[in-house]
Write an enzyme that holds these catalytic residues in place. Structure first.
Site, short mmCIF file in Angstrom:
data_model
loop_
_atom_site.label_atom_id
_atom_site.label_comp_id
_atom_site.label_asym_id
_atom_site.label_seq_id
_atom_site.Cartn_x
_atom_site.Cartn_y
_atom_site.Cartn_z
N SER A 12 4.91 -1.73 4.21
CA SER A 12 5.29 -3.09 4.57
C SER A 12 5.11 -3.99 3.36
CB SER A 12 4.48 -3.60 5.77
OG SER A 12 3.12 -3.44 5.55
N GLU A 32 -8.83 -1.66 6.55
CA GLU A 32 -7.58 -1.90 7.26
C GLU A 32 -7.83 -1.97 8.76
OE1 GLU A 32 -4.68 1.30 7.15
OE2 GLU A 32 -3.06 -0.11 7.55
N SER A 85 1.18 6.42 2.89
CA SER A 85 1.88 7.38 3.75
C SER A 85 3.11 7.97 3.07
CB SER A 85 2.31 6.71 5.04
OG SER A 85 1.19 6.27 5.76
N GLU A 94 -4.40 8.76 18.29
CA GLU A 94 -4.95 10.12 18.40
C GLU A 94 -5.98 10.38 17.30
OE1 GLU A 94 -1.79 9.23 18.77
OE2 GLU A 94 -1.65 9.71 20.90
N GLN A 100 0.84 -1.20 0.00
CA GLN A 100 0.00 0.00 0.00
C GLN A 100 0.88 1.25 0.00
OE1 GLN A 100 -1.61 1.06 3.77
NE2 GLN A 100 -3.68 1.24 2.99
#
Lengths: 393, 381
Positions: free
Chosen positions: A147, A230, A115, A363, A112
């Site tokens: 990953s 996910e 990020s 968060e 994926q």
């Protein structure tokens, strides 16, 4: 109408035609996909039968009892848990036919590319650019925390296709060929000493427009499907009492009385209680899903497990005392799958730190619970109507 | 990071419990809705507060509506003894709603703890009393301090020639009791509150809605209901502890709901205070605790209903989790209401007092952890 009895019968028929001990693993898995017994809630021809999702358990139980090979979800978890549901929902017929079968069988591993170094929790701020050139897109940028990129054949990728509009609106979703010469995967060594994740550099990578998922500029909406799946796959695993992180700690406590202290006893009992209650909460969520009344509990499961895993693995290192001062191996390695099984306490302690970061930081998830479950007002947003190119970076 | 998540590490384990039904059935939701409606009409916060300052701490009218009108005192009593023949699952739903309203009625003490203790006694006297308690016109109270854990030490009341002598402090709902069930070394006895030699001296209690009293017996005439106190008291207190978690769930759920509502409405610095991330994260944490509490409470109710071998573990587990969680949620509710939360007129203090009192009732966290340590093989050093 496909019911449990019908699926059980189909599974038995399948096992009669492909006995697990007389069938080669790859052949068995391909045949299982073609029989619609891979993920029964998918459409016919795409590994499923259009049956209710909850009935997959019936098929799995039959096949497992017969000793059938599994399709190794830990290695191909991103493909199964994130890429597949997104392709199913937003892909073209051609994309579904070409991607889903090798994905499920495990012939093709997915990763994926979401990020970026400057866009983690604020994922929509991403800067990787995709520029249209006829029937292809040319992609440049850098991704991080990927990953399995070193083993992946394909990637799901989000990239900016329009910098002139606010950040959520100018993103498009693609399938990226990891064998393209412009893709460079570099191991990213982590706190554990291993490189389970990667940095991925994209230099003039060409992606055919046929590998776009969803409409141009709709990438954020498509990505939401991926991210939701996910989190479900991270928090939703069913575990028995004393399964998960608490297992090795209670085992050490029972087998090694010399390690026990009163303080550790109190902390262990507190965490045993919390682990068991979290397990019951997961079970309650599962029962709600089976009953067709999904509750919002899933939003909190990952949060709860992340904190518990960290506290329990921290306690485990302390319980082991002198042994806790040691570490198994700092050699840089690139594991194909992540697993806490068979690793020592120090590894579990360090790896569990990622549980509150990967798949959405705690968060960000607390904000999601507060806003979507409790209905609290959202944070004031200063970037909402600003074109991406004008944002401070 | 885009890794996969926590995965199971299998090891040698204590025995796996059977899978429980942790949901609410349609019938249970219907029951909840009726009880909630009744409490909305008869038990608003102002009325509860006013009552705490009156000479009559229990709401007898509400009790009559719940028992005479709806037969709820007899949920755990078999039909042939005059009850409803329902289970702890239904009783838990009623208790959850009573907790949500901090209702000042002796439901947990009479319809659960005293009733369960009597269900363990095989005698005509016990069966007769069960019918009376199920009808709700008689309130029965097990005469032990409210803080007593299942398996905890029992008070020292002596029985001699059918007369009781001794004094028990901290007995919940004693001022509402018509009959006391008194454990002694000679068995379980029943004494009418009006009997000569029975004195009930109210104590000033932290929780105004579940008042405590010292009950003293000075040669009070008693009738035997069971030959052995230990198993009856243990059964009563275990059911009490297991279902207390549902009361704590009701309390906690009210605290969270009201606090979310308040923080959406209350503005400071030109914004609703509920839009500040520091507060949102605290509220989301409370929500997580309520979600966990609900699973633990349903598990305790369902194991009791099924007479499961795991019921002792489930009750201790529920209490070990529910007590600190509910106190935390009530304390946060008060803090997030700030100034108004600190006043007598806002009902949040009733919930905090009940939550703190519940955390001591039927055994503290420490007692329940010790119970678990023994039952799931995690021995102390």
């Amino acid at each position: 109408m496909t019911d449990g009895a019908e699926l059980r019968r189909r599974a038995q028929e399948f096992l009669a035609a492909y006995p697990p001990d007389g069938t080669e693993r790859a052949e068995f898995l391909k045949a299982r996909f073609d029989a619609g017994l891979a993920w029964v809630h998918y459409p016919e021809g795409l590994g499923g039968l259009g049956a209710p999702r909850s009935l997959q358990a019936v098929v799995d139980a039959e096949l497992e009892a017969a000793g059938a090979p599994d399709n190794d979800p830990r290695r191909i978890g991103i493909g199964l848990g994130m890429a597949a549901p997104t392709i199913l929902r937003f892909g073209t017929e051609e994309q579904k036919r070409s991607f889903l079968r090798p994905l499920w069988v495990g012939d093709e591993v997915w990763c994926q590319l979401f990020s970026e170094p400057g866009a983690g929790s604020d994922l929509a701020a991403l800067g990787t650019r995709a520029v249209r050139d006829g029937d292809t897109w040319v992609v440049n940028g850098q991704k991080v925390w990927t990953s399995g990129a070193h083993a992946a054949r394909w990637a799901i990728l989000i990239a900016r296709t329009d910098p002139e509009v606010p950040k959520h609106r100018g993103i498009t979703y693609f399938v990226c060929d990891m064998t393209d010469p412009g893709v460079e995967v570099r191991p990213l060594r982590q706190i554990t000493g291993e490189a389970e994740f990667n940095e991925v550099f994209l230099t003039d990578v060409t992606i055919p427009d046929a590998h776009r998922l969803g409409e141009i500029g709709d990438g954020w909406k498509v990505a939401q499907t991926t991210l939701m799946n996910e989190r479900v796959s991270i928090g939703g695993a069913r575990i028995p009492r004393e399964g998960g992180m608490i297992g090795p700690v209670v085992e050490a406590w029972r087998e090694r009385p010399e390690l026990r202290t009163h303080d550790l006893h109190q902390r262990l009992l507190k965490l045993w209680v919390e682990a068991e209650v979290a397990r019951l909460t997961g079970e309650r969520l599962r029962q709600q899903l089976v009953a067709g009344q999904p509750g919002p509990e899933g939003s909190g499961m990952k949060l709860g497990f992340a904190r518990l895993n960290q506290e329990i693995s921290g306690l485990e290192v302390e319980l082991l005392g002198e042994e806790g001062l040691l570490y198994e191996d700092w050699t840089m390695r690139r594991p194909e799958k992540v697993d806490f099984v068979g690793r020592d306490a120090g590894y579990r302690y360090l790896r569990a730190k990622g549980n509150s970061i990967e798949g959405g930081t705690s968060e960000v998830l607390l904000n999601i619970v507060a806003e979507r479950v409790l209905g609290l007002p959202s944070e004031p947003r200063t970037d909402k109507d600003v074109a991406w190119k004008d944002l401070a970076r | 990071m885009e890794g996969s998540g926590p995965l199971s590490t299998q090891t040698t384990q204590s025995p796996q419990p059977a899978q429980r039904d942790l949901l609410y059935s349609e019938e249970e939701e219907a029951l909840r809705s009726v009880v909630r409606g009744l409490l909305a009409d008869h038990c608003d916060a102002t009325a509860v507060l006013t009552r705490t300052e009156s000479a009559e701490p229990h709401d007898r009218e509400l009790w009559k509506a719940l028992t005479d009108g709806m037969g709820l005192a007899g949920l755990l009593v078999p039909e042939e003894l005059g009850g409803q023949g329902a289970t702890h699952r239904e009783a838990a739903v009623v208790i959850e709603e009573l907790g949500r309203a901090v209702a000042p009625v002796p439901y947990l003490t009479s319809a659960v703890i005293a009733t369960e203790a009597l269900l363990a006694c095989d005698s005509d006297a016990a069966r007769e009393l069960l019918g009376m308690l199920a009808a709700g016109r008689t309130v029965g109270v097990l005469t032990v301090p409210l803080a007593t854990a299942p398996g905890g030490a029992l008070p020292d009341v002596r029985a001699q020639d059918g007369a009781l002598r001794g004094s028990v402090p901290g007995v919940a709902d004693a001022v509402a009791a018509d009959v006391f069930l008194v454990p002694t070394s000679a068995g379980l006895f029943a004494v009418d509150a009006t009997e000569d030699g029975v004195t009930v001296a109210p104590q000033t209690s932290l929780d105004l809605t579940r008042p405590l009293a010292t009950v003293t017996f000075e040669g009070a005439r008693a009738r035997a209901v069971g030959p052995e106190s230990g198993p009856a008291v243990r059964r009563g207190l275990r059911a009490g502890a297991g279902l207390l978690a549902s009361e704590q769930l009701g309390l906690a759920d009210w605290c969270l709901t009201e606090t979310v509502r308040y923080t959406k409405e209350r503005t400071q610095f030109n914004r609703p205070v509920g839009s500040f991330q520091a507060l949102k994260h605290r509220l989301a944490q409370l929500w997580l605790e309520v979600v966990n509490l609900r699973a633990a409470a349903r598990n305790a109710a369902d194991t009791l209903a099924a007479g499961s071998a795991d019921a002792d573990v489930a009750a201790a587990l529920a209490q070990a989790y529910a007590s600190p969680a509910t106190v935390h949620i009530a304390e946060e509710a008060l803090q997030l209401h700030a100034g108004i939360g600190m006043t007598w007129e806002h009902p949040v203090h009733l919930y905090l007092k009940r939550a703190k009192s519940d955390s001591i009732a039927l055994g503290s966290v420490g007692r329940h952890r010790e119970e678990l340590a023994a039952r799931v093989n995690l021995p102390a050093p």
